[in-house]
Design a protein around this motif. Structure first.
Motif, PDB file in Angstrom:
ATOM      1  N   GLY A 137      36.766  40.131  51.643  1.00  0.00           N
ATOM      2  CA  GLY A 137      37.352  40.899  50.550  1.00  0.00           C
ATOM      3  C   GLY A 137      38.865  40.810  50.535  1.00  0.00           C
ATOM      4  O   GLY A 137      39.485  40.591  49.485  1.00  0.00           O
ATOM      5  N   GLY A 138      39.483  40.967  51.703  1.00  0.00           N
ATOM      6  CA  GLY A 138      40.936  40.958  51.775  1.00  0.00           C
ATOM      7  C   GLY A 138      41.559  39.618  51.462  1.00  0.00           C
ATOM      8  O   GLY A 138      42.726  39.546  51.064  1.00  0.00           O
ATOM      9  N   THR A 139      40.814  38.547  51.637  1.00  0.00           N
ATOM     10  CA  THR A 139      41.365  37.212  51.365  1.00  0.00           C
ATOM     11  C   THR A 139      40.987  36.682  49.991  1.00  0.00           C
ATOM     12  O   THR A 139      41.417  35.586  49.619  1.00  0.00           O
ATOM     13  N   ALA A 140      40.187  37.427  49.225  1.00  0.00           N
ATOM     14  CA  ALA A 140      39.727  36.928  47.921  1.00  0.00           C
ATOM     15  C   ALA A 140      40.900  36.598  47.003  1.00  0.00           C
ATOM     16  O   ALA A 140      40.973  35.501  46.427  1.00  0.00           O
ATOM     17  N   GLU A 141      41.832  37.529  46.875  1.00  0.00           N
ATOM     18  CA  GLU A 141      42.966  37.289  45.988  1.00  0.00           C
ATOM     19  C   GLU A 141      43.865  36.194  46.537  1.00  0.00           C
ATOM     20  O   GLU A 141      44.400  35.370  45.777  1.00  0.00           O
ATOM     21  N   LEU A 142      44.023  36.156  47.848  1.00  0.00           N
ATOM     22  CA  LEU A 142      44.853  35.124  48.455  1.00  0.00           C
ATOM     23  C   LEU A 142      44.274  33.735  48.189  1.00  0.00           C
ATOM     24  O   LEU A 142      44.997  32.801  47.828  1.00  0.00           O
ATOM     25  N   ILE A 143      42.962  33.594  48.349  1.00  0.00           N
ATOM     26  CA  ILE A 143      42.295  32.320  48.075  1.00  0.00           C
ATOM     27  C   ILE A 143      42.430  31.956  46.596  1.00  0.00           C
ATOM     28  O   ILE A 143      42.705  30.800  46.243  1.00  0.00           O
ATOM     29  N   ALA A 144      42.254  32.950  45.726  1.00  0.00           N
ATOM     30  CA  ALA A 144      42.366  32.703  44.287  1.00  0.00           C
ATOM     31  C   ALA A 144      43.759  32.202  43.918  1.00  0.00           C
ATOM     32  O   ALA A 144      43.919  31.222  43.181  1.00  0.00           O
ATOM     33  N   GLN A 145      44.794  32.877  44.438  1.00  0.00           N
ATOM     34  CA  GLN A 145      46.167  32.486  44.121  1.00  0.00           C
ATOM     35  C   GLN A 145      46.505  31.122  44.705  1.00  0.00           C
ATOM     36  O   GLN A 145      47.200  30.311  44.075  1.00  0.00           O
ATOM     37  N   ALA A 146      46.010  30.843  45.916  1.00  0.00           N
ATOM     38  CA  ALA A 146      46.282  29.556  46.551  1.00  0.00           C
ATOM     39  C   ALA A 146      45.625  28.411  45.769  1.00  0.00           C
ATOM     40  O   ALA A 146      46.234  27.348  45.565  1.00  0.00           O
ATOM     41  N   LEU A 147      44.396  28.615  45.338  1.00  0.00           N
ATOM     42  CA  LEU A 147      43.702  27.587  44.564  1.00  0.00           C
ATOM     43  C   LEU A 147      44.367  27.373  43.203  1.00  0.00           C
ATOM     44  O   LEU A 147      44.456  26.243  42.717  1.00  0.00           O
ATOM     45  N   LYS A 148      44.831  28.468  42.605  1.00  0.00           N
ATOM     46  CA  LYS A 148      45.541  28.331  41.326  1.00  0.00           C
ATOM     47  C   LYS A 148      46.830  27.544  41.526  1.00  0.00           C
ATOM     48  O   LYS A 148      47.164  26.646  40.730  1.00  0.00           O
ATOM     49  N   SER A 149      47.546  27.875  42.596  1.00  0.00           N
ATOM     50  CA  SER A 149      48.802  27.180  42.882  1.00  0.00           C
ATOM     51  C   SER A 149      48.570  25.694  43.127  1.00  0.00           C
ATOM     52  O   SER A 149      49.409  24.855  42.781  1.00  0.00           O
ATOM     53  N   ALA A 150      47.403  25.363  43.715  1.00  0.00           N
ATOM     54  CA  ALA A 150      47.072  23.964  43.997  1.00  0.00           C
ATOM     55  C   ALA A 150      46.450  23.253  42.806  1.00  0.00           C
ATOM     56  O   ALA A 150      46.149  22.059  42.873  1.00  0.00           O
ATOM     57  N   GLY A 151      46.215  23.996  41.705  1.00  0.00           N
ATOM     58  CA  GLY A 151      45.643  23.393  40.515  1.00  0.00           C
ATOM     59  C   GLY A 151      44.132  23.298  40.512  1.00  0.00           C
ATOM     60  O   GLY A 151      43.551  22.531  39.748  1.00  0.00           O
ATOM     61  N   HIS A 152      43.467  24.107  41.360  1.00  0.00           N
ATOM     62  CA  HIS A 152      42.002  24.075  41.453  1.00  0.00           C
ATOM     63  C   HIS A 152      41.412  25.479  41.274  1.00  0.00           C
ATOM     64  O   HIS A 152      40.497  25.860  41.996  1.00  0.00           O
ATOM     65  N   GLU A 153      41.919  26.215  40.307  1.00  0.00           N
ATOM     66  CA  GLU A 153      41.495  27.603  40.130  1.00  0.00           C
ATOM     67  C   GLU A 153      39.992  27.773  39.940  1.00  0.00           C
ATOM     68  O   GLU A 153      39.399  28.709  40.504  1.00  0.00           O
ATOM     69  N   PRO A 154      39.284  26.913  39.184  1.00  0.00           N
ATOM     70  CA  PRO A 154      37.842  27.105  38.995  1.00  0.00           C
ATOM     71  C   PRO A 154      37.025  27.079  40.287  1.00  0.00           C
ATOM     72  O   PRO A 154      35.914  27.616  40.322  1.00  0.00           O
ATOM     73  N   VAL A 155      37.559  26.465  41.331  1.00  0.00           N
ATOM     74  CA  VAL A 155      36.840  26.436  42.613  1.00  0.00           C
ATOM     75  C   VAL A 155      36.616  27.858  43.121  1.00  0.00           C
ATOM     76  O   VAL A 155      35.597  28.150  43.754  1.00  0.00           O
TER      77      VAL A 155
END
Length: 441
Positions: free
Chosen positions: A387-405
């Motif tokens: 739960g605590g890393t959900a937003e972090l993972i989301a933001q990191a994937l968006k920053s890397a250009g892979h948000e749908p993952v």
């Protein structure tokens, strides 16, 4: 050997007294979660005060990292305050947890910006979140245990659901205050200093609740257990005798916590940063969706008293697995606030199959002597990791250009929990809240 609680137990508590206990237990939970979610709600305003950068996503990533690190303290809080609650009482533990929250909120409210004190600013912000994480970790286990224990048999699903009513209520208070401040202050004022008001309000409210909680009744389940010599209470050694129950708590929580934080908190940044809906409109969308979700909690909780817990968990598991990807995909491309509201609400309705009954299901797994620790520690560990890393993972994937993952990641987590829901027993029929096991497993 298994025996029913005998007539030697204290006389049944009247329904009016039960309602009073639930209300007293819930108001503290309300303020605890207001303080916790004020951070998430006001991140968009104070992110650059602690992580100065021209890239909005990078600033959000910094505050999301602190948000995630705060979760790392929740297992420690679940252990410390869960043990405390099992050994010294639910009421004392609830007073202690809200005191810690007051301290964390005060520290955020008074910490100068990065431009004033440099690297010390994010360090103090991190310290405050660690304190709040410790508090929330203990609050969940103790309030879930307390509300489950003081509830009327046959209505435990209904009464324990108020834990998430107040959890959502805390988020609504944070968003409601945000709407008020948005109306009274300019964007520049909110970004400069206005966001500090939210944490000042949280500090005063937490101190008030600390005083109110000192007059709460202790649960009768704890009083019975405390008066008997039943071996170790609140120890890891005692908890280790319940490996299956621990595994169940982890499995129950994994998909639920990721789904909850995706739709209830991350969706605010997602609608603003990906769908590009104006900030104030996003706040209104989330406020209205969470308000409806809060009302649904006791409805789902009461339904679980009638048909059982598993059907609701299966509803969440199936819905979350199949609908997360399409909901998030459409949400990311919408520009219509009304459409965004219904999309967020759809996600929260599905998640309600978990949130409304997760406290009672976990409480039903453990005996009184180890219940607060058993509910709190494995839950907090799972929430910290996922739960605590959900937003972090989301933001990191968006920053890397892979948000749908990220959408598929959420659906995959829910699928894991769905497997658990499909194989677990119906806890309401074998509840440790209704019977005490006297074997020495």
């Amino acid at each position: 050997m298994t025996t029913r609680l005998s007539g030697a137990a204290p006389a049944a508590v009247s329904e009016k007294r039960v309602i009073g206990n639930v209300l007293r237990g819930s108001i503290g939970n309300l303020i605890e979660w207001y303080d916790w979610y004020a951070y998430a709600a006001f991140t968009t305003y104070f992110a650059k005060s602690f992580f100065p950068t021209s890239d909005t996503t990078a600033a959000f990533l910094g505050t999301a990292a602190v948000f995630a690190v705060g979760f790392l303290m929740r297992p420690l809080g679940g252990w410390m305050l869960g043990r405390f609650a099992d050994r010294f009482g639910r009421r004392r533990a609830l007073v202690l947890s809200v005191t810690l929250m007051a301290g964390g909120s005060l520290l955020i409210a008074v910490t100068p910006s990065y431009h004033t004190i440099g690297i010390a600013a994010p360090i103090l912000l991190l310290t405050a979140r660690l304190i709040q994480g410790l508090s929330v970790g203990g609050e969940y286990s103790t309030s879930a245990t307390y509300l489950s224990e003081v509830a009327t048999p046959g209505k435990r699903g209904f009464y324990s659901s108020f834990q998430y009513v107040t959890l959502y209520g805390g988020q609504l208070l944070a968003l409601g205050l945000q709407l008020i401040l948005q109306a009274l202050l300019t964007e520049q004022q909110l970004t400069s200093w206005g966001w500090r008001i939210a944490f000042g309000v949280g500090t005063v409210a937490a101190l008030t609740v600390m005083w109110l909680r000192r007059g709460m009744d202790e649960s009768e389940s704890y009083q019975r257990e405390a008066g008997e010599t039943t071996g170790e209470r609140g120890t890891l050694r005692a908890l280790a005798k319940y490996p299956k129950e621990i595994a169940l708590v982890v499995g129950l929580t994994l998909g639920g916590t990721v789904g909850f934080y995706t739709f209830a908190t991350y969706s605010q940044k997602f609608l603003e940063n990906t769908a590009h809906i104006p900030r104030r409109q996003v706040t209104i969308v989330l406020f209205c969706a969470i308000l409806v979700a809060a009302v649904l909690q006791p409805v789902f909780g009461r339904l679980s008293d009638r048909i059982g817990r598993r059907p609701l968990l299966l509803f969440f598991g199936i819905g979350g697995t199949l609908l997360t990807v399409p909901l998030m995909t459409i949400m990311g491309s919408t520009r219509n606030p009304v459409g965004a509201f219904f999309l967020v609400l759809a996600g929260l309705v599905v998640v309600a199959g978990y949130t409304s009954i997760n406290a009672i299901v976990k409480a039903e797994l453990f005996p009184t002597k180890i219940r607060a620790l058993g509910v709190g520690l494995p839950y907090a560990l799972t929430v910290a990791i996922f739960g605590g890393t959900a937003e972090l993972i989301a933001q990191a994937l968006k920053s890397a250009g892979h948000e749908p993952v990220f959408f598929w990641y959420v659906a995959g987590c829910v699928l894991v929990s769905l497997i658990v829901y499909g194989t677990m027993r119906e806890t309401s029929k074998t509840s440790e809240l209704e019977e005490r096991r006297e074997d020495n497993r």
